[in-house]
Every structure is written in C-alpha cells, then in structure tokens.
Design a protein around this motif. Sequence first.
Motif, PDB file in Angstrom:
ATOM      1  N   SER A  23       0.832  -1.214   0.000  1.00 38.62           N
ATOM      2  CA  SER A  23       0.000   0.000   0.000  1.00 38.62           C
ATOM      3  C   SER A  23       0.861   1.255   0.000  1.00 38.62           C
ATOM      4  CB  SER A  23      -0.939   0.002   1.212  1.00 38.62           C
ATOM      5  OG  SER A  23      -1.809  -1.104   1.145  1.00 38.62           O
ATOM      6  N   PHE A  24       1.969   1.212   0.709  1.00 42.94           N
ATOM      7  CA  PHE A  24       2.902   2.346   0.724  1.00 42.94           C
ATOM      8  C   PHE A  24       3.434   2.598  -0.688  1.00 42.94           C
ATOM      9  CE2 PHE A  24       7.331   3.925   1.957  1.00 42.94           C
ATOM     10  CZ  PHE A  24       6.917   5.233   2.160  1.00 42.94           C
ATOM     11  N   ILE A  25       3.808   1.544  -1.374  1.00 41.57           N
ATOM     12  CA  ILE A  25       4.280   1.673  -2.754  1.00 41.57           C
ATOM     13  C   ILE A  25       3.171   2.257  -3.630  1.00 41.57           C
ATOM     14  CG2 ILE A  25       4.915   0.343  -4.822  1.00 41.57           C
ATOM     15  CD1 ILE A  25       6.566  -1.483  -2.941  1.00 41.57           C
ATOM     16  N   TYR A  26       1.947   1.840  -3.409  1.00 46.82           N
ATOM     17  CA  TYR A  26       0.830   2.338  -4.213  1.00 46.82           C
ATOM     18  C   TYR A  26       0.644   3.847  -4.058  1.00 46.82           C
ATOM     19  CZ  TYR A  26      -3.641   2.462  -6.598  1.00 46.82           C
ATOM     20  OH  TYR A  26      -4.653   2.748  -7.483  1.00 46.82           O
ATOM     21  N   THR A  27       1.011   4.406  -2.918  1.00 44.59           N
ATOM     22  CA  THR A  27       0.894   5.858  -2.741  1.00 44.59           C
ATOM     23  C   THR A  27       1.838   6.615  -3.657  1.00 44.59           C
ATOM     24  OG1 THR A  27       2.509   6.047  -0.917  1.00 44.59           O
ATOM     25  CG2 THR A  27       0.196   5.616  -0.313  1.00 44.59           C
ATOM     26  N   TYR A  28       2.812   5.928  -4.240  1.00 44.85           N
ATOM     27  CA  TYR A  28       3.730   6.534  -5.202  1.00 44.85           C
ATOM     28  C   TYR A  28       3.122   6.540  -6.608  1.00 44.85           C
ATOM     29  CZ  TYR A  28       7.855   6.295  -2.080  1.00 44.85           C
ATOM     30  OH  TYR A  28       8.762   6.463  -1.069  1.00 44.85           O
TER      31      TYR A  28
ATOM     32  N   VAL B 185       1.851  -3.587  -9.010  1.00 43.23           N
ATOM     33  CA  VAL B 185       1.952  -3.624 -10.475  1.00 43.23           C
ATOM     34  C   VAL B 185       1.329  -2.356 -11.061  1.00 43.23           C
ATOM     35  CG1 VAL B 185       1.252  -4.846 -12.581  1.00 43.23           C
ATOM     36  CG2 VAL B 185       2.006  -6.145 -10.592  1.00 43.23           C
ATOM     37  N   ALA B 186       0.182  -1.950 -10.520  1.00 41.52           N
ATOM     38  CA  ALA B 186      -0.466  -0.724 -11.000  1.00 41.52           C
ATOM     39  C   ALA B 186       0.401   0.503 -10.743  1.00 41.52           C
ATOM     40  CB  ALA B 186      -1.831  -0.562 -10.339  1.00 41.52           C
TER      41      ALA B 186
ATOM     42  N   ALA C 148      -2.925  -9.024 -15.371  1.00 42.18           N
ATOM     43  CA  ALA C 148      -2.814  -9.229 -16.821  1.00 42.18           C
ATOM     44  C   ALA C 148      -3.221  -7.957 -17.582  1.00 42.18           C
ATOM     45  CB  ALA C 148      -3.681 -10.404 -17.263  1.00 42.18           C
ATOM     46  N   LYS C 149      -4.255  -7.284 -17.133  1.00 44.82           N
ATOM     47  CA  LYS C 149      -4.690  -6.042 -17.798  1.00 44.82           C
ATOM     48  C   LYS C 149      -3.598  -4.973 -17.751  1.00 44.82           C
ATOM     49  CE  LYS C 149      -9.091  -5.857 -15.988  1.00 44.82           C
ATOM     50  NZ  LYS C 149     -10.277  -5.154 -15.527  1.00 44.82           N
ATOM     51  N   ILE C 150      -2.925  -4.877 -16.636  1.00 48.28           N
ATOM     52  CA  ILE C 150      -1.895  -3.854 -16.467  1.00 48.28           C
ATOM     53  C   ILE C 150      -0.648  -4.186 -17.279  1.00 48.28           C
ATOM     54  CG2 ILE C 150      -0.363  -2.733 -14.799  1.00 48.28           C
ATOM     55  CD1 ILE C 150      -2.624  -3.337 -12.696  1.00 48.28           C
ATOM     56  N   VAL C 151      -0.252  -5.444 -17.201  1.00 50.20           N
ATOM     57  CA  VAL C 151       0.976  -5.865 -17.892  1.00 50.20           C
ATOM     58  C   VAL C 151       0.716  -5.983 -19.384  1.00 50.20           C
ATOM     59  CG1 VAL C 151       2.703  -7.696 -18.072  1.00 50.20           C
ATOM     60  CG2 VAL C 151       1.873  -6.989 -15.840  1.00 50.20           C
TER      61      VAL C 151
END
Length: 168
Positions: free
Chosen positions: A79-84, A127-128, A165-168
């Motif tokens: 979640s911390f990474i997602y804030t980036y 991944v997102a 899969a959608k993201i990659v």
Amino acid sequence: KIAQVVGPEKTEQHLLGVFIGLSQDDIWGVRKACAEAIVDFSEAVTEDVRHGKLFQAFDRFKGDMSRWVRVAAYQALGSFIYTYKNDTRGVKAELLKYFTEMPFAQDSSSSESDLSEYCAWSFPAVVAAVGPSRWHELEDAFLALVRDVQWKVRKSLSHSLHEIAKIV
C-alpha cells in the motif's frame, strides 16, 4: 488520518516532526503504530517528503529490532508503494526491491512467514503503481508467489490475476 484532513502543508509543518519522532520511540508498540500509519501519512504529503523522510522511516521499520514492527512495515509495504502511483519520480527501485524480496524471506518466526501472503495480497496494487515497463523487476517475485506452498498465497494471487494481466 488527521494528516489527510489538514493537507500537505500543515502536515509537513506540524505533524511530520511528531510522526518522525514517534517512529523512533523507545517503545516498540509506538513504532509499530507508526509503521501501520505510514500509508495514510504518505497519501497526505508531497513527493519530496515521501521520497525522503517517509522512505527513511520505512527503512528503519523494516530493520527494526522488534519483529512486530518489521511485520507491520511489510504488511503496509504494498500500500505504501501504491501511494507513489501518481508520483512523477515513480517508485524507488530500493523500495520495490524490498517488496520483491518478500516471497523469498525465510524466517523462523511464524509472523514473518506471512510475508508471501502480504506480498500476494498487494501485488496488483504494486503492479499498478509501477506499470508494465517495470514488470521485469516484479516477475521473479510473481513466479515465486505462484509456486508458494501456502494455498492462501496462491488463492490471493489467482483472484487478482486478471487485473495484473490487464496492467501488464
């Protein structure tokens, strides 16, 4: 949560010093609470603070002498990474490396053996946040999670496979 309400300017002027001080408290429970709150705090500050003081705080949490603080830090890492995600500088390579090492962590304590589960659960968000161009940094961790012996790890990952899969 207060940091999100008052906004970046007041958070950085008035709350950041308190958060950093508490993140280094002698009592492990206080440090654990800070590790648990790092995501909310990260959502309320500027990129400079996220890349600087909050990254340094996370770095301390992941190496803390208390396993409860370390576990709380790793639980929050995805979640911390997602804030980036909307950060123009992107996710630090070092932070992503901490995440991708989680499926390979071999620790005898049962609390830290759940790192693969935490990694699988937040894998789609990571991944997102980093996007398809950095899949090569995530691929080995993904393959390790797919082969994990714990059904809860594989199950968590299988439920999000279509999103990955959608993201990659």
